[in-house]
Motif scaffolding. Structure first.
Motif, short mmCIF file in Angstrom:
data_model
loop_
_atom_site.label_atom_id
_atom_site.label_comp_id
_atom_site.label_asym_id
_atom_site.label_seq_id
_atom_site.Cartn_x
_atom_site.Cartn_y
_atom_site.Cartn_z
N ASP A 140 0.82 -1.21 0.00
CA ASP A 140 0.00 0.00 0.00
C ASP A 140 0.86 1.26 0.00
O ASP A 140 0.49 2.28 -0.59
CB ASP A 140 -0.93 0.01 1.22
N SER A 141 2.01 1.19 0.65
CA SER A 141 2.86 2.37 0.80
C SER A 141 3.47 2.84 -0.53
O SER A 141 3.92 3.98 -0.62
CB SER A 141 3.98 2.09 1.81
N LYS A 170 1.91 1.88 -3.72
CA LYS A 170 0.91 1.77 -4.78
C LYS A 170 0.67 3.13 -5.43
O LYS A 170 0.51 4.14 -4.75
CB LYS A 170 -0.38 1.21 -4.19
#
Length: 118
Positions: free
Chosen positions: A62-63, A65
């Motif tokens: 997520d960090s 994306k």
């Protein structure tokens, strides 16, 4: 024996871009999903991105994306990590991994340092 050699790390200002490359020796490159991981000082190694054997599926932490893109060229036995909009918190040693499963992998590269200054 499969060996991985990363390159492309360096020092960049926040907001800048870098492209990491990982050349894989051996004729079995196209058999493996490939991944990138990173380890910041004092922290555990963490997953960054993964690409399937056939280049048809990708997965990202997520960090990263929307900022990082993983790709591979099976003809060149090479996997890439295009990193855009870099942040100081992206500073880490980046490792290429063949056939990663969870936090383990069949083979690891030696790592390449990425430093993002603010």
């Amino acid at each position: 024996q499969v060996q991985l050699v990363e390159s492309g790390g360096g020092l960049v200002q926040a907001g800048g871009s870098l492209t990491l490359s990982c050349v894989v020796s051996g004729r079995t490159f196209s058999s493996y999903p490939m991944g990138w991981f990173r380890q910041a000082p004092g922290k555990e190694r963490e997953f960054v991105a993964l690409i399937s054997r056939n280049n048809d599926r990708t997965y990202y932490a997520d960090s990263v994306k929307g900022r990082f893109t993983i790709s591979r060229d099976n003809a060149k036995n090479t996997v890439y990590l295009q990193m855009n909009s870099l942040k100081p918190e992206d500073t880490a040693v980046y490792y290429c991994a063949a056939d990663p499963i969870g936090g383990a992998a069949r083979v690891w590269g030696q790592g390449t340092q990425v430093t993002v200054s603010s």
